[in-house]
Structure formats: C-alpha cells, structure tokens
Design a protein around this motif. Structure first.
Motif, mmCIF file in Angstrom:
data_model
loop_
_atom_site.group_PDB
_atom_site.id
_atom_site.type_symbol
_atom_site.label_atom_id
_atom_site.label_comp_id
_atom_site.label_asym_id
_atom_site.label_seq_id
_atom_site.Cartn_x
_atom_site.Cartn_y
_atom_site.Cartn_z
ATOM 1 N N LEU A 155 4.885 -2.553 -3.011
ATOM 2 C CA LEU A 155 4.736 -0.835 -2.559
ATOM 3 C C LEU A 155 4.576 -0.271 -3.762
ATOM 4 O O LEU A 155 5.530 -0.227 -4.643
ATOM 5 C CB LEU A 155 5.752 -0.451 -1.631
ATOM 6 C CG LEU A 155 5.251 0.706 -0.825
ATOM 7 C CD1 LEU A 155 3.995 0.863 -0.230
ATOM 8 C CD2 LEU A 155 6.448 1.301 -0.184
ATOM 9 N N PRO A 176 2.726 6.286 6.262
ATOM 10 C CA PRO A 176 1.938 5.265 5.597
ATOM 11 C C PRO A 176 0.895 5.639 4.439
ATOM 12 O O PRO A 176 -0.262 5.468 4.644
ATOM 13 C CB PRO A 176 1.162 4.554 6.521
ATOM 14 C CG PRO A 176 0.798 5.356 7.577
ATOM 15 C CD PRO A 176 1.873 6.247 7.638
ATOM 16 N N ASN A 179 0.850 2.832 -1.328
ATOM 17 C CA ASN A 179 -0.351 1.815 -1.327
ATOM 18 C C ASN A 179 0.369 0.455 -1.579
ATOM 19 O O ASN A 179 1.402 0.426 -2.414
ATOM 20 C CB ASN A 179 -1.354 2.160 -2.581
ATOM 21 C CG ASN A 179 -2.022 3.164 -2.176
ATOM 22 O OD1 ASN A 179 -2.856 3.148 -1.341
ATOM 23 N ND2 ASN A 179 -1.879 4.404 -2.972
ATOM 24 N N LEU A 180 -0.216 -0.685 -1.007
ATOM 25 C CA LEU A 180 0.362 -2.061 -1.372
ATOM 26 C C LEU A 180 -0.571 -2.715 -2.407
ATOM 27 O O LEU A 180 -1.865 -2.482 -2.465
ATOM 28 C CB LEU A 180 0.156 -2.820 0.091
ATOM 29 C CG LEU A 180 1.430 -2.844 1.060
ATOM 30 C CD1 LEU A 180 1.489 -1.456 1.424
ATOM 31 C CD2 LEU A 180 1.093 -3.711 2.267
ATOM 32 N N GLY A 201 -0.109 2.218 2.899
ATOM 33 C CA GLY A 201 0.925 1.846 3.880
ATOM 34 C C GLY A 201 2.238 1.743 3.533
ATOM 35 O O GLY A 201 2.348 3.053 2.680
ATOM 36 N N TYR A 203 5.196 -0.645 4.485
ATOM 37 C CA TYR A 203 5.901 -1.941 4.717
ATOM 38 C C TYR A 203 4.955 -2.976 3.962
ATOM 39 O O TYR A 203 4.100 -3.182 5.032
ATOM 40 C CB TYR A 203 6.360 -1.783 6.071
ATOM 41 C CG TYR A 203 7.214 -0.798 6.785
ATOM 42 C CD1 TYR A 203 8.535 -0.541 6.048
ATOM 43 C CD2 TYR A 203 6.946 0.031 7.436
ATOM 44 C CE1 TYR A 203 9.401 0.622 6.645
ATOM 45 C CE2 TYR A 203 7.636 1.102 7.950
ATOM 46 C CZ TYR A 203 8.994 1.409 7.380
ATOM 47 O OH TYR A 203 9.850 2.264 8.050
ATOM 48 N N PRO A 204 5.335 -3.722 3.340
ATOM 49 C CA PRO A 204 4.593 -4.755 2.829
ATOM 50 C C PRO A 204 4.814 -5.836 3.680
ATOM 51 O O PRO A 204 6.074 -6.041 3.777
ATOM 52 C CB PRO A 204 4.672 -5.015 1.356
ATOM 53 C CG PRO A 204 6.103 -4.374 1.174
ATOM 54 C CD PRO A 204 6.122 -3.168 2.004
ATOM 55 N N SER A 217 -0.495 -4.218 7.045
ATOM 56 C CA SER A 217 0.109 -2.910 7.002
ATOM 57 C C SER A 217 0.003 -1.946 8.016
ATOM 58 O O SER A 217 -0.770 -1.990 8.957
ATOM 59 C CB SER A 217 -0.921 -2.406 5.805
ATOM 60 O OG SER A 217 -0.412 -0.881 5.370
ATOM 61 N N THR A 219 -0.632 1.413 8.690
ATOM 62 C CA THR A 219 -1.881 2.313 8.021
ATOM 63 C C THR A 219 -2.513 3.368 8.929
ATOM 64 O O THR A 219 -2.009 3.561 9.940
ATOM 65 C CB THR A 219 -2.620 1.554 7.262
ATOM 66 O OG1 THR A 219 -3.158 2.320 6.260
ATOM 67 C CG2 THR A 219 -3.508 0.880 8.048
#
Length: 605
Positions: A155, A176, A179-180, A201, A203-204, A217, A219
C-alpha cells in the motif's frame, strides 16, 4: 492513568453522594524457546516464517533495528546505524529454506528494502531498494516467492486522492483512497520489473498462482464502493483490466483472499445500515479465475463485531477452516470476545454452523486472536487462541482429527494462571514443520500487561501437549481455593477495613491493581469513609478462580474538608448491600479492585 490525577476529588464526591464502591478494592514444566536477544518493541511488526525444515523469526528491537533470527538461533541486525531511521512493516517468505524479507524505512523518505535469499549460515546479502518516492510505501506489505521470482505488493501513499463521499457509503472509518503497488524481482533482486500502480484501495490482498496473480481491492468504481480485482499474467508480465466483482459496503479491517482446490475466495467484514452494530462476515468465490463470482455470508454471525484477524486453513481437497473472534458489545456492553470456527467440507459451497470451542461457563472471560492450521496427518487440524479464563492470559489449544467436525477439549500450552502468555493477531501464530506444531506467542513482563518481555516459540506434537497437561492437572489442588478459605480472606479484608489497617487491605487487592497503583497512592485516598460493620450475605463460587460475594456494610463519612473548596462533607452511618468480585491467583484469593465511579477495573479478563 488519567483517572488517578483526579481520583481524590472523585473519592470526595463519591463519598458525599454515596456513589463510591465501598472498598478498594506454579512453575511451568514445559519451557518454550525465547526468540528475541534484544529488547522487544511489540508495537512494531514481528512474525515467523516456516520453511520445509527451517524456522525463521524477525522483530524490531527497542533500538529501532530489524533483527532476523536464523534457524540456528543466531541473529542478524538490519537498518542504517549512521543516520536516523524509522523502520516499520514486515513481510517474509521462505523458499528452498532461504528467507526473503521486505520492510520499510520512513526516513529520510519512504523506502522499501528487500533482503533476498538469506541462507541458514554464511554472510547476509545486502538489502536492495525496491520502492521509493514513486509509491511512498506504507506498512501494509506482502511478499511471495516462486522459484527464482519474488513478488511484492504494498500500500502506498503516493497519488492519494482527496477523501470523497461514495454513493453507498455509510459511516466511514477508512476510505479506499490510497494505492496498491506491485513489482517483481528475479535473480536475487538483480532484475526488477517496473513498479506498477495497480488499483486504488486500502487493504492489499492477493492469491499467488503459477500463471496469474489476482490482486483484490476494496475500492471505488464510478463513485461507488465495490470489490474489484486485476490479474497479473506471469507469462505476459502485464496486468489485465480492472474488473468489478460486486458492490461493497463499508468494511472492517478484515480483508483476506485465499485459494482452495482451484476456487478463489475473497472475505471481508461488511458494515451495514449506517450503524456500527450491523456487521456481517461475508465474501465471494469464483471457479473460473475471476470471470464470475458467487456471494455468500455467515448470517449466524450477523451483528458480531469481528476484529483482529481472519485465520484460514485449507488442505487442497475442499476442506476449509476459518477462525475469527468477536463480540456483540454493541448489543450488550458486557459481551466478551469469543472464538468462532467456521467449517466447509465442500470447498465453500456450504458452511456448518459456527462452532465456539469454549464451554459456556468460560465465556464470562474474553478469548481472542484465534489461528487455525491443518495438521501433519490427514484430517488433523489445530485451533489456538488467547484465553483469559485463568484471569491472566494463556494460550489454549483444541485439536480435531476429522477436518474440524469434532474437537477435543481445550488445553493450555502454558501453565495456566501463573504465567502471562498471549498472542498477536498480526503474526502467523501457528504452523507445522514435519510432525511438530510451531506456535508463536509472547510473554508479558508483569501484571500491567503493557510491556512484552519475550517472543516465545512452543514446539510440540498433540500427544506431547496432552501429556504435559495431564502432569499439570495431576498437581495437588491448592487447599486455599476452597470456599472456606475464601470466607476467611473476606473476613480478614473487611475487618482490616473496619480497623483502618490499610497495609492489609492493600495486600488483599488483586495483583493487577497493585502493579498499577503504589501503596502510597492507595493510602492517600483511603480514610474518607469509615466502616463500622460488615456481614457476608452470599458467596457464589462461579468458577474455581472467580467468586461473587454479596456484602452488607455499615459506613459513614464522619467529616472531610476539601482542600480545594473548603467544603466539609459528611454522611451519617448508613447500610449498603453490594456485590464484589474475588479472584483466585497465585495460590490465594484476592479482592478485585473496582472503581464504580469510573466503571474501571485493572484486571482485563
């Protein structure tokens, strides 16, 4: 503690309006391995990683450095020593009994470091920078290894959007809007792919496949909260388009993806109807690599405030076990956290009713941080959790030999009541090497339960653990645990209150109170109320270590002048009936301190 600063004022007021609570209230036969050689920073990340034959452990010391423990017990330290650092985050992966580690240093700018292929012996490789200002990595990190390839997911704060309201938003605690980021490394980090911003997002989550890596994600799509995924094609080395899986509610901190017998799963805790008491553990699964999805939910757990972690165990044959902990505290303020085990024998198409491993008479105390793992033999599974039935925290274990259909009685891995052993939901907690379970726990320094002294490793087979528990149970029960001795302690305590023998009453308080509050502080607040007589109306021994005692006392406030207002407070002699709690710890009964004015106890069970 803040309440101590105003305690004297509150005691004066409590005495005046008669709101106060009337009083103030074995050696283990099996020693675990202590894993940390340096003082422990338990607020930072720590974890274990298991190879086919090797156990690895990593943690942050109080000096801010990252320490990695090799299988032979030796430690290596990482982190610059010639400048200020702020190391955090931790992810580990083992392949061919070599360890890879990923962590972050916030200073002088957010940078991700990768330690490739640390062997059991020999010199350590130099860490490699795999992320920097292009992503501004945060502490949610993931790493996986397959052959010569290492995959990273994290993240990042870079490119964060301004917080916005979403169409189906209820009550936001997290948005969210980060970014991942993703990249791969080959040849021990000598070859790095470009960093890719995968999706917005918070939470990865991912599933590591041989051909595709789906990244999930929570999102927003077209201004509406949703669950979505993008797949990374290992052959083409490219990502596919963003695919919406389903509409999404607000969610809690649980967001996990896993694979079982070719089926992909994504599970989360939804928050519905704009309230903090309509929770639902739910998810989706796909049998066609994410082209179509089926949504499901665990309705029997609706309303349970699930926190901490979701532990997943699969055997690759369609048996799935999920472990969570939660309470119904929003419906019942006195509700305690308890452990729930969810089981499927048909690869998640249907689920058995939630199973609670603790007997009803133990649920007056909390249980949390469960973890479940498939055992070394077919059909075997082990469920572990942190349990407070012994007033102090212990780690309890239950075993199954039929894929979780039935479970053994719970047994402790440590000597219950005399130690302070807990778990951490951020760690892997339980795993298997060969035929032996590997359990990661922590030992608190004292009854304050704030400082963790040691990280511990218990290694055992189920048969060994049962034998050790039998030896503990064979120890003679303390004669002091009897109701007769409890009544003696009650009389001893209350007569000392009448006689103003405060050294005696302080020594009778529970050890959690005495750890937090010195005798001097205790003595300064005593004497406002004068006790004249007492009578024990009822003794109810709820558990061998917990009793509720109803007492009738006569007391008065003979006259107390406030040092701040000069007002004199008095109350004539008056009778009051109330119920207090007594705890059996360290071979004797102790009066549990309860501050009725603040509704506060120092004990945490």
């Amino acid at each position: 503690m803040a309440y101590l600063k105003t305690l004297k004022k509150q005691w004066i007021l409590a005495a005046a309006i008669w709101l106060c609570s009337i009083p103030f209230g074995a050696n283990a036969t099996w020693e675990p391995t202590v894993l940390n050689q340096h003082p422990f920073n338990v607020d930072a990340a720590w974890d274990m990683a298991l190879g086919e034959h090797t156990f690895w452990f990593a943690y942050y010391g109080s000096d801010g450095r990252l320490y990695v423990r090799r299988p032979d017990g030796s430690e290596l330290g990482f982190g610059a020593t010639d400048r200020q650092t702020a190391l955090s985050g931790l992810a580990m992966a083992v392949a061919d009994d070599q360890l890879s580690v990923l962590w972050r240093d916030k200073l002088p700018e957010k940078t991700l470091y990768f330690l490739p292929n640390l062997a059991r012996t020999g010199d350590a490789p130099s860490p490699i920078v795999v992320g920097g200002p292009e992503s501004e990595a945060l502490t949610r990190l993931k790493i996986a290894r397959q052959g010569n390839i290492t995959d990273f997911l994290w993240l990042g704060e870079k490119g964060r959007e301004e917080p916005k309201a979403f169409k189906n938003e209820q009550k936001t605690s997290a948005k969210p809007d980060y970014n991942l980021y993703f990249r791969t490394a080959a040849d021990n980090g000598k070859s790095l792919s470009p960093i890719e911003k995968v999706v917005t997002g918070f939470y990865p989550a991912w599933i590591i496949g041989t051909e595709i890596i789906p990244i999930f994600s929570w999102t927003a799509i077209d201004g509406q909260l949703a669950m979505a995924m993008r797949g990374f094609d290992r052959i083409k080395k490219t990502f596919g388009p963003l695919v919406k899986i389903t509409d999404a509610p607000e969610i809690g901190p649980i967001f996990e993806a896993f694979e079982s017998k070719g089926r992909w799963f994504l599970v989360w805790v939804g928050i519905y109807n704009g309230t903090q008491n309509d929770f639902l553990l739910e998810g989706v699964y796909s049998d066609d690599k994410g082209q179509t999805w089926t949504r499901f939910g665990f309705e029997p757990l609706r309303g349970v405030d699930i926190g901490g972690n979701l532990s997943v165990a699969v055997d690759g044959k369609g048996h799935i076990l999920l472990a969570v902990a939660g309470s119904r505290r929003h419906q019942d303020a006195k509700s305690k956290q308890d452990v729930y085990l969810l089981r499927s024998d048909d690869n998640g198409s249907s689920w058995a009713a939630p199973y609670q491993p603790r007997a009803i008479d133990t649920r007056y105390t909390q249980a949390r941080f469960p973890a479940v793992v498939m055992g070394p033999k077919e059909g075997m599974a082990l469920l572990v959790w942190e349990d407070w039935r012994d007033i102090r925290p212990s780690v309890y274990v239950s075993a199954s030999t039929d894929y979780g259909v039935s479970w053994s009685d719970a047994v402790p891995v440590n000597h219950p009541g005399s130690e302070r052993i807990g778990l951490d939901f951020r760690t892997q907690t339980i795993g298997v090497i060969g035929d032996r379970y590997q359990l990661l726990a922590k030992r608190y320094e004292d009854d304050d339960l704030k400082v963790v002294k040691q990280a511990l490793l218990y290694t055992f087979t189920w048969d060994e653990l049962q034998q050790r528990v039998k030896s503990w149970r064979a120890e003679a029960a303390s004669p002091n645990a009897s109701e007769t001795h409890l009544r003696e302690q009650i009389a001893h305590y209350w007569q000392a209150m009448i006689d103003d023998q405060y050294e005696t009453t302080y020594a009778s308080q529970d050890p959690f109170f005495r750890t937090d509050v010195s005798y001097k502080s205790y003595r300064e607040r005593m004497g406002i109320i004068k006790y004249h007589s007492y009578k024990v109306a009822e003794v109810n021994l709820l558990r061998p270590n917990l009793a509720k005692v109803t007492v009738e006392v006569e007391a008065s406030v003979p006259g107390f002048k406030s040092s701040t207002t000069g007002q004199v407070y008095t109350q004539p002699k008056k009778a009051r009936i109330f119920t207090e709690t007594w705890l059996f710890l360290d071979g004797d009964w102790y009066h549990e301190y309860y501050d009725e004015y603040n509704d506060y106890r120092h004990s945490q069970y």
